[in-house]
Design an enzyme around this catalytic site. Structure first.
Site, PDB file in Angstrom:
ATOM      1  N   ASP A 261     -86.818  -4.347 -44.181  1.00 47.93           N
ATOM      2  CA  ASP A 261     -86.825  -4.502 -45.640  1.00 47.93           C
ATOM      3  C   ASP A 261     -87.616  -3.360 -46.311  1.00 47.93           C
ATOM      4  OD1 ASP A 261     -86.693  -5.824 -48.175  1.00 47.93           O
ATOM      5  OD2 ASP A 261     -86.488  -7.713 -47.102  1.00 47.93           O
ATOM      6  N   ASP A 389     -80.433  -9.148 -53.720  1.00 49.53           N
ATOM      7  CA  ASP A 389     -80.061 -10.353 -52.959  1.00 49.53           C
ATOM      8  C   ASP A 389     -78.895 -11.105 -53.595  1.00 49.53           C
ATOM      9  OD1 ASP A 389     -82.246  -9.567 -51.538  1.00 49.53           O
ATOM     10  OD2 ASP A 389     -83.249 -11.521 -51.626  1.00 49.53           O
TER      11      ASP A 389
HETATM   12  C1  GLA Z   1     -85.573  -9.787 -49.251  1.00 51.61           C
HETATM   13  C2  GLA Z   1     -84.216  -9.594 -48.583  1.00 51.61           C
HETATM   14  C3  GLA Z   1     -83.654 -10.949 -48.164  1.00 51.61           C
HETATM   15  C4  GLA Z   1     -84.622 -11.618 -47.220  1.00 51.61           C
HETATM   16  C5  GLA Z   1     -85.991 -11.737 -47.880  1.00 51.61           C
HETATM   17  C6  GLA Z   1     -87.028 -12.235 -46.905  1.00 51.61           C
HETATM   18  O1  GLA Z   1     -85.456 -10.481 -50.432  1.00 51.61           O
HETATM   19  O2  GLA Z   1     -83.330  -8.959 -49.452  1.00 51.61           O
HETATM   20  O3  GLA Z   1     -82.392 -10.799 -47.557  1.00 51.61           O
HETATM   21  O4  GLA Z   1     -84.709 -10.874 -46.043  1.00 51.61           O
HETATM   22  O5  GLA Z   1     -86.432 -10.482 -48.366  1.00 51.61           O
HETATM   23  O6  GLA Z   1     -88.291 -12.366 -47.488  1.00 51.61           O
END
Ligand code: GLA
Length: 579
Positions: A261, A389
């Site tokens: 991430d 997301d």
């Molecule tokens: C971000 C990512 C998600 C998930 C969360 C976990 O928002 O985009 O897909 O992995 O972190 O905390």
């Protein structure tokens, strides 16, 4: 999950000129005459379109697989059909062996090159074979990953039992037989660091190696998550300054996939950015930048939600002043620095992963910053999130999916655009509920993600798989589009009001085409052979129904339900559907 009754819908096909010689080979609409409209199977919302697979064996999954020399080889030949089934292979290169009852191919390859293998699957009802290329070289993930990830269903509530249950369900539901492979833990598994800075799993995951072994014993692969900053998005220990230790630990645990991430790297990035700009500016400007950066860091000690209004407005002012100072640099220098800053953590972790003797798929999750699709491959990424997301609403899914046009030219075997995980089935980020996408929207979601060669990561509670969701995830002809070895994702070829056509070329010379209706009413959507760059009569096959619709002279047209899709494969008349 109960599937709500369908609101609409019939599919209708406006037929172009229909060469009589081809009429016999398809199951065309009954009134197949020039310029007539025929009504096909009515599509009820929630209707399961995927036909049941036959009892005879059918080999599924990718037709090409990449491995690095000397690294453990792990691939399970998958097939649908009655059990027991036995597997065999011709021309398997030396160094590899196949377990005839599980279909697992293991071993190592030392020599670089392409190995053309023929796979066989046999049961009491019959046998089948399929060509399979094993390419030993620098590139893995020659087709997009197929698997499951814990985030969209469990978020912070993930634990060992839930992950094991997902792996069990992947097998018991039969999805494993369609090529679904990865079982990936997302955020919230991390504890602190132990001896030599090695990352520890928290009490929800008492033994990561045992979990990984159990997943591998089922013929599945194991994925994990981290972030380049000091903390993950959910606030757990992340990889900053422990990249080598983390990669080493993942190797020891038998990890096959890392999602990396960006969270909490922002502050690190600010410091690097300041250094880089300062190095290019006169001393007084450089000093000014550093003092602004120090002031910013002092304010940022207070978490975002606890900052005073005064602190917030000072942060804004600092940004403005910072921009003012760096505006003295040439735009191309600023662009270069910004790019270096967003690339850095991925380059660092790539190096750490390269020290591990294991094929670990490297998935970036930095939401598209710095147009990641333009450089993700160069830095050794196997996939990269292109957006923020996803959530289970039409606005989110369609907003993400239909904004992918133009990214297709940057993806290919080994490096994929990732518009985020699937939101079908029981999702909910710790508060499970049936996906709020209507069934037609779910067909759109799956069809578009297959056309885009997106990694397909199921985001639902696998122990609660209903028949409709299972049917969405087990249509081998749709999955074959996603896994096509040519690896050329679709782009948009036309857009007319609320209707859009997306198309891609497939390895067998055919085209996969999605006719989408983003509007609130059923709409007619058409595609001409000219738009697809093809000529002559073509057989159009409905991929969800796995059924040839007939031969069409110069175009194909269908009435598509609101928020729905008709997904077809178009191949020259006179050719057989490839297996
Ligand atoms: C971000 C990512 C998600 C998930 C969360 C976990 O928002 O985009 O897909 O992995 O972190 O905390």
């Amino acid at each position: 999950m109960r599937i709500p009754p369908l609101t609409l819908a019939s599919l209708s096909f406006t037929i172009g000129m229909f060469p009589s010689m081809l009429m016999a080979q398809a199951a065309p609409p009954s009134n197949n005459t020039s310029n007539s409209t025929a009504t096909n199977t009515s599509s009820v919302v929630g209707e399961i379109l995927t036909p049941k697979h036959p009892a005879t064996p059918r080999i599924t999954g990718p037709k090409v697989f990449g491995v690095r020399p000397g690294n453990p080889f792990l691939f399970k030949v998958t097939a649908t059909g009655e059990r027991p089934m036995t597997f065999s292979a011709d021309n398997l290169p030396s160094g590899l062996s196949l377990d005839s009852s599980s279909g697992m191919i293991t071993g190592t390859l030392q020599e670089r090159g392409t190995n053309a293998v023929t796979l066989h699957a046999k049961n009491a009802q019959g046998e089948t074979s399929r060509l399979f290329r094993i390419i030993c070289g620098d590139t893995i993930a020659l087709t997009p990953a197929l698997g499951w990830n814990s985030w969209n269903c469990f978020a912070g509530a993930v634990d060992d039992a839930k992950v094991r249950s997902a792996a069990d369900a992947m097998v018991s539901s039969g999805l494993i037989d369609h090529g679904w492979t990865y079982i990936n833990i997302d955020d919230c598994w991390e504890a602190g660091r132990g001896t030599n800075g090695m990352i520890q799993s928290n009490q929800k995951f008492p033994d990561m190696k045992a979990l990984s072994d159990s997943i591998h014993s089922k013929g599945l692969k194991f994925g994990i998550y981290s972030s380049p900053g000091p903390k993950t998005c959910a606030g757990y220990t992340a990889s900053y300054q422990y990249e080598d230790q983390d990669a080493e630990q993942y190797g020891k645990w038998g990890v096959d996939y890392v999602k990396y991430d960006w969270c909490s790297y922002g502050k690190v990035a600010n410091a690097i950015r300041t250094e880089k700009y300062a190095a290019m500016l006169p001393a007084d400007d450089a000093a000014k930048l550093k003092s602004l950066a120090d002031e910013r860091a002092a304010i940022e000690v207070t978490p975002g939600n606890k900052r005073t209004e005064e602190q917030k407005s000072r942060l804004k002012a600092i940004d403005g002043e910072f921009k003012g100072v760096i505006s003295k640099l040439k735009p191309e220098d600023r662009e270069r620095i910004e790019l270096e800053v967003v690339q850095e953590p991925y380059a660092v972790f790539r190096k750490s992963l390269d020290k591990v003797k294991r094929d670990i798929l490297f998935s970036y999750c930095q939401y598209g910053m710095g147009k990641v699709w333009e450089w993700g491959e160069k830095l050794g990424g196997n996939s990269w999130r292109t957006t923020g997301d996803i959530t289970d609403t039409w606005k989110s899914m369609s907003g993400i999916g239909f904004s992918q046009d133009g990214h297709e030219k940057f993806a290919g075997p080994g490096h994929w655009n990732d518009p985020d995980m699937l939101v079908v089935g029981q999702v909910g980020w710790g508060h499970p509920h049936p996906s709020r996408l209507t069934p037609d929207e779910q067909y759109t979601h799956m069809s578009l993600w297959a056309l885009l060669s997106s990694p397909l990561l199921i985001g639902c509670d696998m122990s609660q798989l209903d028949d409709f969701t299972k049917s969405l995830l087990s249509n081998d002809e749709v999955l074959d589009v996603n896994q096509d070895p040519l690896g050329k994702p679709a782009g948009r070829i036309s857009m007319n009001g609320t209707v859009q056509v997306w198309a891609r070329s497939l390895e067998d010379g055919s085209k996969a085409v999605g006719l989408f209706n983003l509007g609130d009413q059923p709409a007619s959507v058409s595609v001409s052979w000219q738009e697809l760059g093809i000529k002559g009569p073509q057989i159009v096959r409905d991929l969800w129904r796995q059924k040839d619709l007939g031969s069409f002279a110069e175009k194909f047209e269908a009435t598509v339900p609101s928020h729905g899709v008709v997904l077809v494969k178009i191949r020259p008349a006179g050719t057989a559907a490839s297996k």
